[in-house]
Scaffold this motif. Structure first.
Motif, PDB file in Angstrom:
ATOM      1  N   VAL A 149       0.834  -1.208   0.000  1.00  0.00           N
ATOM      2  CA  VAL A 149       0.000   0.000   0.000  1.00  0.00           C
ATOM      3  C   VAL A 149       0.867   1.255   0.000  1.00  0.00           C
ATOM      4  CG1 VAL A 149      -1.639   1.341   1.379  1.00  0.00           C
ATOM      5  CG2 VAL A 149      -1.993  -1.107   1.063  1.00  0.00           C
ATOM      6  N   ALA A 150       1.943   1.213   0.765  1.00  0.00           N
ATOM      7  CA  ALA A 150       2.845   2.366   0.817  1.00  0.00           C
ATOM      8  C   ALA A 150       3.579   2.557  -0.505  1.00  0.00           C
ATOM      9  CB  ALA A 150       3.845   2.199   1.953  1.00  0.00           C
ATOM     10  N   ASP A 151       3.915   1.445  -1.171  1.00  0.00           N
ATOM     11  CA  ASP A 151       4.682   1.515  -2.412  1.00  0.00           C
ATOM     12  C   ASP A 151       3.820   1.798  -3.638  1.00  0.00           C
ATOM     13  OD1 ASP A 151       6.978   1.000  -1.017  1.00  0.00           O
ATOM     14  OD2 ASP A 151       7.049  -1.145  -1.517  1.00  0.00           O
ATOM     15  N   LEU A 152       2.495   1.667  -3.489  1.00  0.00           N
ATOM     16  CA  LEU A 152       1.603   1.852  -4.636  1.00  0.00           C
ATOM     17  C   LEU A 152       0.557   2.923  -4.340  1.00  0.00           C
ATOM     18  CD1 LEU A 152       1.065  -1.925  -5.514  1.00  0.00           C
ATOM     19  CD2 LEU A 152       2.602  -0.300  -6.664  1.00  0.00           C
ATOM     20  N   PRO A 153       0.992   4.151  -4.140  1.00  0.00           N
ATOM     21  CA  PRO A 153       0.032   5.226  -3.857  1.00  0.00           C
ATOM     22  C   PRO A 153      -0.906   5.434  -5.037  1.00  0.00           C
ATOM     23  CG  PRO A 153       2.197   6.135  -4.372  1.00  0.00           C
ATOM     24  CD  PRO A 153       2.385   4.663  -4.226  1.00  0.00           C
ATOM     25  N   GLY A 154      -2.156   5.695  -4.741  1.00  0.00           N
ATOM     26  CA  GLY A 154      -3.128   5.945  -5.789  1.00  0.00           C
ATOM     27  C   GLY A 154      -3.802   4.703  -6.344  1.00  0.00           C
ATOM     28  N   TYR A 155      -3.281   3.527  -6.010  1.00  0.00           N
ATOM     29  CA  TYR A 155      -3.908   2.304  -6.498  1.00  0.00           C
ATOM     30  C   TYR A 155      -5.193   2.043  -5.711  1.00  0.00           C
ATOM     31  CZ  TYR A 155      -0.003   0.753  -9.441  1.00  0.00           C
ATOM     32  OH  TYR A 155       0.944   0.640 -10.423  1.00  0.00           O
ATOM     33  N   ASP A 156      -6.238   1.604  -6.411  1.00  0.00           N
ATOM     34  CA  ASP A 156      -7.482   1.250  -5.743  1.00  0.00           C
ATOM     35  C   ASP A 156      -7.261   0.020  -4.864  1.00  0.00           C
ATOM     36  OD1 ASP A 156      -8.760   3.286  -7.114  1.00  0.00           O
ATOM     37  OD2 ASP A 156      -9.406   1.968  -8.748  1.00  0.00           O
ATOM     38  N   VAL A 157      -7.931  -0.001  -3.708  1.00  0.00           N
ATOM     39  CA  VAL A 157      -7.768  -1.112  -2.775  1.00  0.00           C
ATOM     40  C   VAL A 157      -9.127  -1.724  -2.449  1.00  0.00           C
ATOM     41  CG1 VAL A 157      -6.874  -1.859  -0.539  1.00  0.00           C
ATOM     42  CG2 VAL A 157      -5.774   0.048  -1.738  1.00  0.00           C
ATOM     43  N   GLU A 158      -9.216  -3.037  -2.593  1.00  0.00           N
ATOM     44  CA  GLU A 158     -10.418  -3.785  -2.237  1.00  0.00           C
ATOM     45  C   GLU A 158     -10.001  -4.949  -1.333  1.00  0.00           C
ATOM     46  OE1 GLU A 158     -13.864  -3.561  -3.750  1.00  0.00           O
ATOM     47  OE2 GLU A 158     -13.174  -1.512  -4.168  1.00  0.00           O
ATOM     48  N   VAL A 159     -10.767  -5.186  -0.275  1.00  0.00           N
ATOM     49  CA  VAL A 159     -10.498  -6.285   0.654  1.00  0.00           C
ATOM     50  C   VAL A 159     -11.694  -7.229   0.649  1.00  0.00           C
ATOM     51  CG1 VAL A 159     -10.077  -6.927   3.054  1.00  0.00           C
ATOM     52  CG2 VAL A 159      -9.038  -4.842   2.116  1.00  0.00           C
ATOM     53  N   THR A 160     -11.429  -8.512   0.402  1.00  0.00           N
ATOM     54  CA  THR A 160     -12.485  -9.518   0.381  1.00  0.00           C
ATOM     55  C   THR A 160     -12.139 -10.631   1.356  1.00  0.00           C
ATOM     56  OG1 THR A 160     -12.952  -9.085  -1.954  1.00  0.00           O
ATOM     57  CG2 THR A 160     -13.772 -11.153  -1.039  1.00  0.00           C
ATOM     58  N   GLU A 161     -13.106 -11.017   2.179  1.00  0.00           N
ATOM     59  CA  GLU A 161     -12.886 -12.143   3.081  1.00  0.00           C
ATOM     60  C   GLU A 161     -14.014 -13.141   2.948  1.00  0.00           C
ATOM     61  OE1 GLU A 161     -14.905 -12.909   5.770  1.00  0.00           O
ATOM     62  OE2 GLU A 161     -15.710 -11.045   6.571  1.00  0.00           O
ATOM     63  N   THR A 162     -13.686 -14.436   3.090  1.00  0.00           N
ATOM     64  CA  THR A 162     -14.659 -15.512   2.974  1.00  0.00           C
ATOM     65  C   THR A 162     -14.533 -16.447   4.166  1.00  0.00           C
ATOM     66  OG1 THR A 162     -14.412 -15.432   0.565  1.00  0.00           O
ATOM     67  CG2 THR A 162     -15.549 -17.341   1.488  1.00  0.00           C
ATOM     68  N   HIS A 163     -15.661 -16.755   4.805  1.00  0.00           N
ATOM     69  CA  HIS A 163     -15.677 -17.680   5.938  1.00  0.00           C
ATOM     70  C   HIS A 163     -16.887 -18.598   5.860  1.00  0.00           C
ATOM     71  CE1 HIS A 163     -12.788 -14.793   7.642  1.00  0.00           C
ATOM     72  NE2 HIS A 163     -12.387 -15.806   8.384  1.00  0.00           N
ATOM     73  N   HIS A 164     -16.908 -19.596   6.725  1.00  0.00           N
ATOM     74  CA  HIS A 164     -18.011 -20.557   6.796  1.00  0.00           C
ATOM     75  C   HIS A 164     -19.333 -19.851   7.103  1.00  0.00           C
ATOM     76  CE1 HIS A 164     -18.051 -20.274  11.239  1.00  0.00           C
ATOM     77  NE2 HIS A 164     -16.737 -20.189  11.118  1.00  0.00           N
ATOM     78  N   ASN A 165     -20.413 -20.509   6.799  1.00  0.00           N
ATOM     79  CA  ASN A 165     -21.725 -19.876   6.889  1.00  0.00           C
ATOM     80  C   ASN A 165     -22.232 -19.665   8.313  1.00  0.00           C
ATOM     81  OD1 ASN A 165     -22.545 -22.488   7.631  1.00  0.00           O
ATOM     82  ND2 ASN A 165     -23.281 -22.965   5.559  1.00  0.00           N
ATOM     83  N   GLY A 166     -21.466 -20.121   9.318  1.00  0.00           N
ATOM     84  CA  GLY A 166     -21.876 -19.903  10.698  1.00  0.00           C
ATOM     85  C   GLY A 166     -21.166 -18.748  11.377  1.00  0.00           C
TER      86      GLY A 166
END
Length: 260
Positions: free
Chosen positions: A136-153
């Protein structure tokens, strides 16, 4: 000499994983295990008797464990840690979903006994956090998206690990403006925002991905846990490290960093 631990939520997913992992280690033994409602469920896990939560206080006095390992829920976790702190027992907390008040309460309890809280006890996640900070520090201006996946409970969303990743991103990039959870309708990306996506499906143990995208390239940083044992092992490593330390607030990074 082995470190003795008390395990809460003993018949849950993570409680079982912690007890199973401890049974295979020479440096850890399970002194006590409790569960909120053992009636109608297992009364033992990997040969370790499981007592009702109401007996937790008495078990701590009787067995005198070195540390508590807790993966339950925010309210129950706070109660367990309070009892442990009163008994002078260290606490390793892997429970997520605390609000600000709950987090503050745990920090207050750390004044009386050592408390180590982490959103994720996988060593690979700690490496991921370092890589995210650098990217993130080395790529200023780049769009950032965070995705997480877990069990249904899994109850809390985004996951505690995703929130830790988001904190890391915001720390490394001051111009971030807000976290946008999901997208629907007419929602073009605004400068400085971070997209956040939580998925719940099947029995997925845990997956986190950080996407950094520029105009002509993208970088994806991903951690995938294949088995809950990786979290259990990390929590037990933390318990061994934490036992006998002075009261205070600790983090899993302290364990991996070899802080004395």
């Amino acid at each position: 000499m082995s470190v003795s631990v008390a395990v809460t939520g003993a018949t849950g997913r993570m409680g079982r994983a912690v007890i199973d992992a401890a049974s295979a280690r020479a440096d850890v033994e399970v002194a006590a295990a409790v569960n909120r409602d053992p009636e109608g469920g297992d009364d033992a896990v990997a040969g370790v008797p499981v007592a009702p939560t109401q007996e937790f206080d008495a078990l701590l006095r009787e067995r005198d464990p070195d540390a508590l390992v807790d993966f339950t829920g925010p309210e129950s976790s706070q109660n367990y840690v309070a009892v442990a702190a009163e008994a002078g027992v260290a606490s390793v907390v892997g429970t997520t979903g605390f609000d600000d008040r709950g987090e503050a309460a745990l920090r207050e309890l750390a004044e009386y006994a050592p408390v180590l809280k982490a959103s994720n006890f996988a060593r690979g996640v700690q490496a991921l956090l370092g890589a995210v900070e650098s990217a993130v520090a080395d790529l200023p201006g780049y769009d950032v998206e965070v995705t997480e996946t877990h069990h249904n409970g899994k109850r809390d969303a985004p996951s505690g690990t995703a929130n830790t990743i988001l904190d890391e991103i915001e720390s490394a990039r001051e111009e971030t403006t807000e976290r946008v959870h999901g997208r629907e309708g007419d929602q073009p990306r605004e400068p400085g925002e971070i997209g956040v996506h939580a998925r719940r499906a099947g029995n997925v143990t845990g997956e986190h991905e950080v996407l950094l995208a520029g105009k002509h390239e993208e970088v994806r940083l991903t951690h995938r846990a294949e088995n809950r044992g990786v979290f259990a092992e990390g929590a037990l490593d933390a318990a061994v490290w934490l036992a006998g330390r002075q009261p205070g607030w600790y983090d899993f990074a302290d364990v991996l960093g070899g802080e004395q």
